[in-house]
Design a protein around this motif. Structure first.
Motif, mmCIF file in Angstrom:
data_model
loop_
_atom_site.group_PDB
_atom_site.id
_atom_site.type_symbol
_atom_site.label_atom_id
_atom_site.label_comp_id
_atom_site.label_asym_id
_atom_site.label_seq_id
_atom_site.Cartn_x
_atom_site.Cartn_y
_atom_site.Cartn_z
ATOM 1 N N ALA A 248 21.166 4.689 10.267
ATOM 2 C CA ALA A 248 20.283 5.851 10.098
ATOM 3 C C ALA A 248 19.552 5.780 8.766
ATOM 4 N N THR A 249 20.258 5.349 7.721
ATOM 5 C CA THR A 249 19.629 5.242 6.405
ATOM 6 C C THR A 249 18.558 4.164 6.406
ATOM 7 N N ARG A 250 18.862 3.025 7.009
ATOM 8 C CA ARG A 250 17.876 1.940 7.034
ATOM 9 C C ARG A 250 16.627 2.323 7.822
ATOM 10 N N ILE A 251 16.821 2.993 8.955
ATOM 11 C CA ILE A 251 15.652 3.399 9.749
ATOM 12 C C ILE A 251 14.863 4.481 9.025
ATOM 13 N N ASP A 252 15.572 5.350 8.325
ATOM 14 C CA ASP A 252 14.870 6.379 7.545
ATOM 15 C C ASP A 252 14.026 5.722 6.443
ATOM 16 N N ASP A 253 14.598 4.727 5.778
ATOM 17 C CA ASP A 253 13.849 4.001 4.743
ATOM 18 C C ASP A 253 12.677 3.248 5.357
ATOM 19 N N LEU A 254 12.915 2.641 6.515
ATOM 20 C CA LEU A 254 11.845 1.895 7.180
ATOM 21 C C LEU A 254 10.689 2.828 7.549
ATOM 22 N N GLN A 255 11.020 3.993 8.063
ATOM 23 C CA GLN A 255 9.977 4.959 8.417
ATOM 24 C C GLN A 255 9.177 5.371 7.185
ATOM 25 N N LYS A 256 9.864 5.614 6.095
ATOM 26 C CA LYS A 256 9.171 6.020 4.874
ATOM 27 C C LYS A 256 8.249 4.914 4.378
ATOM 28 N N LEU A 257 8.739 3.694 4.429
ATOM 29 C CA LEU A 257 7.945 2.567 3.965
ATOM 30 C C LEU A 257 6.704 2.378 4.840
ATOM 31 N N ILE A 258 6.891 2.423 6.144
ATOM 32 C CA ILE A 258 5.752 2.269 7.067
ATOM 33 C C ILE A 258 4.750 3.405 6.877
ATOM 34 N N THR A 259 5.279 4.617 6.710
ATOM 35 C CA THR A 259 4.393 5.772 6.532
ATOM 36 C C THR A 259 3.548 5.641 5.280
ATOM 37 N N GLU A 260 4.155 5.178 4.193
ATOM 38 C CA GLU A 260 3.412 5.036 2.942
ATOM 39 C C GLU A 260 2.337 3.957 3.059
ATOM 40 N N VAL A 261 2.675 2.843 3.722
ATOM 41 C CA VAL A 261 1.677 1.785 3.904
ATOM 42 C C VAL A 261 0.538 2.287 4.782
ATOM 43 N N ARG A 262 0.879 2.998 5.840
ATOM 44 C CA ARG A 262 -0.168 3.545 6.712
ATOM 45 C C ARG A 262 -1.048 4.536 5.954
ATOM 46 N N ARG A 263 -0.436 5.343 5.104
ATOM 47 C CA ARG A 263 -1.212 6.308 4.350
ATOM 48 C C ARG A 263 -2.176 5.599 3.404
ATOM 49 N N PHE A 264 -1.673 4.543 2.753
ATOM 50 C CA PHE A 264 -2.529 3.766 1.867
ATOM 51 C C PHE A 264 -3.701 3.170 2.649
ATOM 52 N N ARG A 265 -3.420 2.602 3.803
ATOM 53 C CA ARG A 265 -4.479 2.018 4.635
ATOM 54 C C ARG A 265 -5.522 3.066 5.008
ATOM 55 N N SER A 266 -5.030 4.259 5.394
ATOM 56 C CA SER A 266 -5.949 5.328 5.782
ATOM 57 C C SER A 266 -6.814 5.769 4.607
ATOM 58 N N ASP A 267 -6.179 5.912 3.450
ATOM 59 C CA ASP A 267 -6.935 6.318 2.261
ATOM 60 C C ASP A 267 -8.015 5.291 1.909
ATOM 61 N N GLN A 268 -7.723 4.018 2.193
ATOM 62 C CA GLN A 268 -8.676 2.962 1.844
ATOM 63 C C GLN A 268 -9.725 2.742 2.927
ATOM 64 N N GLY A 269 -9.586 3.444 4.037
ATOM 65 C CA GLY A 269 -10.578 3.308 5.099
ATOM 66 C C GLY A 269 -10.433 2.031 5.903
ATOM 67 N N LEU A 270 -9.259 1.396 5.894
ATOM 68 C CA LEU A 270 -9.054 0.196 6.695
ATOM 69 C C LEU A 270 -9.013 0.558 8.176
ATOM 70 N N ARG A 271 -9.570 -0.339 8.989
ATOM 71 C CA ARG A 271 -9.558 -0.091 10.428
ATOM 72 C C ARG A 271 -8.119 -0.104 10.933
ATOM 73 N N PRO A 272 -7.802 0.752 11.948
ATOM 74 C CA PRO A 272 -6.406 0.820 12.426
ATOM 75 C C PRO A 272 -5.844 -0.532 12.850
ATOM 76 N N GLY A 273 -6.665 -1.371 13.479
ATOM 77 C CA GLY A 273 -6.155 -2.652 13.960
ATOM 78 C C GLY A 273 -6.275 -3.782 12.967
ATOM 79 N N GLN A 274 -6.870 -3.518 11.834
ATOM 80 C CA GLN A 274 -7.083 -4.576 10.832
ATOM 81 C C GLN A 274 -5.772 -4.980 10.177
ATOM 82 N N ARG A 275 -5.452 -6.275 10.271
ATOM 83 C CA ARG A 275 -4.224 -6.764 9.670
ATOM 84 C C ARG A 275 -4.492 -7.176 8.231
ATOM 85 N N VAL A 276 -3.465 -6.995 7.387
ATOM 86 C CA VAL A 276 -3.604 -7.242 5.959
ATOM 87 C C VAL A 276 -2.424 -8.089 5.485
#
Length: 891
Positions: A738-766
């Motif tokens: 549960a802790t690992r998945i919670d950390d994974l969710q937080k990490l993915i969410t932060e990366v997604r937020r950064f991508r959104s703030d930067q205007g990266l296309r949803p499917g664009q790989r980085v």
């Protein structure tokens, strides 16, 4: 067992109108809702608060029905023998008014037809319209036992009414007396308190003078908004301690229009500070005046007839209706010089008939009454002694306030439609009450009044099960398990049922002594009102009412039901609007799409789960969360906190299963080594989730559950329990997973937020380099991160152009990204500044608490240490984010 092409059994999309009615007919035809009194299962029973036979189900009814249905469906799944008993009320005043209105359109009155023909006409109307409510209940999905449908004037219930009337009469608890009642001049009958609605109206306060017109001679000034009632005045009252009138107490003053003098009396009721400190007393037409009249043995002449016309005063006002008389009396007093002040506008509360809208007239009238003192005491003691539990408990004082100070109940109505009072009068004034089936003596005539509708509905919990006979239904299902009703009729209906139930139970009639308690229901769940999305009460005048069947057509019955149940808590009002219904419809669609996806990927409920060590962190996490949610749902239902249960299911299904586990499962399904176990976990999660949702959303869950499991019907499936309460293999919650998945969710969410703030296309790989995954325990989860955050492993010549830091439970992960010049510096500055503001607010909050000596002296050590840890994290975040903002050129 699910076949490989199970998803093909589902339609392309979920359109409720295409399936709901067919599903409901299937349930009824299968007998799922028919109770078996001979069953050895534990009983669970609810009787429906009977809607008026001439009405239709409004949103308040729908709300109530959804809650009763959810309770019934859950208990049925838990292995109880469930009886949810339907029926309708004869609605005496409403039905008679409706038929008389139709007769008026034909140029006729009830007197033109005569009593027998009129009653026959009402029965015809009843047969024509009574089916509409039943159809509406079917559209809502009510799992009622249609084989036991009852009506308050059917033969069996009519015999129950006659039986209890006879018992109460013989016990001296029913009597006839002249008392003050709420009188409807239009209907020409007494009406109950619940049929009187009080509203502020603009009236006129008129001050006039009794006694001499000479200021030096005895006189008193009084004020009233109902000037016509002065024709029935029999006293003027002042406070005993009011020095202004001490010399007048015991004297008499002439009445301006009547050939009689009226006394000046002293009574503590009078407020010497209000107005002139003197009040006129009209005992036959005002409740407070009636009480004063009784205390002082005053005459009580009735000066208004059944149609509210002045009568028997011997004045020029006889024959005028009350409003005409009000003006005429004022003019006559003015001519005499008795109006002592200018008439001034005065807003005051006036009771109006709920049925006709007219002002109610308090009127002294000969009526039949129930002496309630002993009955009300039993009803109060039943709650005090815990035989009946009120939910919410906060309603108990209101209950005791009513039953501990209840006035005798007027049960007679001057109508033709209803249960005719079983009293016969002899030629010499004899009064008899024959038993049911017993003929009255020859030459006797029956009372013309009928009983208050609340009298028959007060017997509803046991009369519907065959009382006064000793029936199998009574022995199996009475007392009922729970009553679900609105707090607004706590006194008018619930109190009646409690009084009659405890009275009958105490008399050991028809085997009821075999019950564990002499109460009609063990639990009393009081729900609130349904209000519009702005919190306003729904009403025709506001035009904000919602037809529940309109929502069923537009959004589906499941959406209506979930919207109502999701807002339901004991005693609380709920606000609903179309946005809520659309959200619930979207939820049904989400469940459909999720299940269809699972079936397309061979999700199954067959066979055992793989050993725990063979499951992924994602699998163990979602199975642990399922257990926790099922426990929360059970707790919510058991405490009648439907909102708690629905919120738990909604957020688990949408936020955790659909938004996270299905996305993680897509990664696992692409791995041949994990595909089979993931498909099995998908089935293990969706099966109990659909079963837990089915009491509130029975239609879509029926369709999905049958496709997923191949089972007979979710209606008769076993209620899901946490794995610790059944033979399952999921075991306790895996805290590490549960802790690992919670950390994974937080990490993915932060990366997604950064991508959104930067205007990266949803499917664009980085391309990204991650530092700290090992320390965070997420080294084995990188493939999820790459898939869900659209990241690629770094090349040998990787050069980072941007980075973010994410603090997790045990470490901080640094994500370096090659965005190839796409970073929006200003957007990044705004993002970092926003995070910095959050950290600074946390720092201020924790510093304030740790600087509060009173808090530090009282708070447990572990709480203080937790706040210190939060403060340290905030301090580190401020330093880190401040440095980053400076590097970006921020302030």
């Amino acid at each position: 067992m699910t076949t490989p092409d199970a998803s093909s059994a589902l339609p392309a999309a979920w359109n409720p109108a295409d399936h709901e009615q067919e599903l409901y007919r299937g349930w009824v035809d299968a007998g799922y809702f028919t109770a078996d009194a001979s069953s050895d299962k534990p009983p669970f029973s609810i009787v429906i608060p009977p809607p008026n036979v001439n009405g239709s189900l409004h949103m308040g009814h729908a709300y109530e029905h959804v809650l009763m249905d959810a309770l019934s469906r859950r208990r049925r799944m838990q292995g109880y023998e469930v009886l949810w008993l339907p029926g309708m009320d004869h609605a005496a005043i409403a039905m008679q008014t409706m038929v008389e209105r139709k007769l008026a359109e034909e140029g006729k009155t009830r007197d033109d037809l005569g009593r027998d023909a009129f009653i026959e006409r009402v029965w015809e109307e009843k047969e024509n319209i009574s089916g509409s409510i039943a159809d509406q209940m079917r559209r809502l999905g009510d799992s009622v036992d249609w084989s036991r449908e009852r009506f308050t004037m059917d033969e069996g219930l009519s015999r129950a009414v006659h039986t209890i009337f006879k018992q109460l009469f013989d016990d001296g608890l029913i009597y006839q007396a002249e008392r003050l009642v709420n009188w409807s001049p239009t209907l020409q009958t007494a009406v109950s308190d619940i049929e009187v609605k009080y509203e502020d109206v603009d009236g006129e306060l008129v001050s006039f003078r009794y006694g001499s017109l000479n200021d030096d001679e005895p006189h008193i000034v009084v004020a009233t908004t109902r000037l016509e009632t002065m024709l029935g005045d029999t006293a003027i009252a002042v406070h005993p301690d009011d020095e202004r009138y001490a010399a007048l107490v015991g004297t008499e003053l002439e009445h301006p229009f009547l050939d009689r003098r009226i006394p000046v009396i002293a009574d503590d009721y009078v407020d010497p500070e209000f107005g002139s400190g003197a009040v006129k007393i009209t005992p036959a037409h005002d409740p407070n005046d009636f009480a004063i009249g009784q205390r002082h043995d005053l005459p009580m002449p009735t000066i208004l007839d059944e149609q509210a016309r002045i009568v028997d005063t011997g004045t020029q006002f006889d024959g005028l209706d009350r409003f005409e008389a009000r003006k005429a009396v004022c003019e006559a007093l003015r001519e005499q010089g008795r109006i002592v002040k200018e008439i001034r506008p005065y807003q005051h509360s006036v009771g109006h008939s709920e049925r006709t809208g007219e002002p109610i007239e308090p009127r002294l009238s000969m009526q039949w009454w129930v002496a309630v003192e002993s009955l009300a005491k039993r009803a109060g003691d039943a709650v005090r002694d815990g035989e009946t539990t009120i939910h919410p408990e906060s309603m108990e004082p209101r209950w005791f306030g009513w039953v501990d100070d209840m006035h005798d109940w007027c049960i007679s109505r001057q109508l033709w439609w209803g249960h005719r009072i079983p009293i016969w009068y002899g030629p010499g004034g004899e009064v008899v009450c024959p038993a049911p089936g017993e003929e009255p003596p020859a030459g006797y005539t029956q009372e013309t009044d009928v009983l208050d509708t609340w009298f028959s509905s007060g017997l509803w919990p046991f009369s519907t099960m065959g009382w006064p006979d000793d029936t199998d239904d009574l022995r199996k299902f009475y007392p009922t398990s729970v009553l679900v009703t609105g707090y607004d009729i706590l006194f008018f209906w619930v109190a009646r049922m409690m009084m009659f139930g405890t009275y009958v139970g105490a008399k050991d009639i028809a085997g009821l002594h075999q019950r564990d308690a002499a109460v009609p229901f063990a639990d009393l769940f009081l729900h609130g009102l349904v209000r519009d999305e702005h919190g306003r009460k729904m009403s025709k005048s506001r035009g904000n009412g919602i037809d529940p069947l309109d929502w069923v057509k537009r959004f589906g019955a499941d959406a209506l039901r979930f919207t109502l149940a999701r807002g339901a808590n004991p005693g609380s009002d709920i606000s609903v609007g179309e946005d809520h219904a659309q959200s619930s419809r979207n939820f049904a669609t989400k469940l459909f799409n999720a299940t269809k996806f699972a079936l397309m990927n061979d999700a199954t409920c067959a066979g055992d789960l793989p050993p725990r060590e063979d499951l992924t962190d994602a699998d163990r996490w979602i199975l642990g969360r399922l257990d926790e949610v099922l426990a929360d749902v059970d707790a919510g239902f058991e405490s009648f906190e439907f909102s708690k249960a629905c919120e738990a299911l909604y957020h688990f299904a949408w936020d955790e299963v659909c938004d996270w586990y299905l996305e993680l499962a897509k990664v696992q399904l692409a791995d041949d080594a994990l595909k089979a176990s993931t498909a099995r976990v998908l089935g293990e999660v969706l099966d109990p989730l659909l079963r837990a949702l089915s009491p509130v959303m029975p239609f879509v869950t029926e369709t999905l559950w049958k496709a997923l499991t191949g089972g007979e019907s979710v209606v008769v499936a076993q209620w899901p329990a946490p794995s610790g309460e059944q033979d399952g293999s999921t075991g306790p919650r895996d805290e590490q997973a549960a802790t690992r998945i919670d950390d994974l969710q937080k990490l993915i969410t932060e990366v997604r937020r950064f991508r959104s703030d930067q205007g990266l296309r949803p499917g664009q790989r980085v391309a990204a380099k991650l530092t700290g995954l090992d320390e965070a325990g997420l080294a084995d989860e990188r493939h999820y991160l790459d898939a869900l955050a659209r990241l690629d492993p770094p090349a040998d010549d990787f050069t980072a152009t941007a980075s973010i830091e994410v603090r997790l439970s045990s470490a901080t992960v640094l994500v370096d990204l090659d965005t190839s010049g796409t970073v929006d510096v200003e957007a990044e500055k705004r993002r970092v500044a926003k995070d910095l503001a959050v950290a600074e607010k946390e720092m201020a909050t924790t510093t304030a608490k740790l600087g509060n000596e009173q808090f530090l002296s009282k708070a447990p050590d572990h709480v203080v240490e937790k706040i210190r840890a939060r403060q340290e994290i905030a301090r580190e975040e401020i330093a880190r984010l401040g440095a980053k903002l400076a590097a970006l050129g921020g302030a």
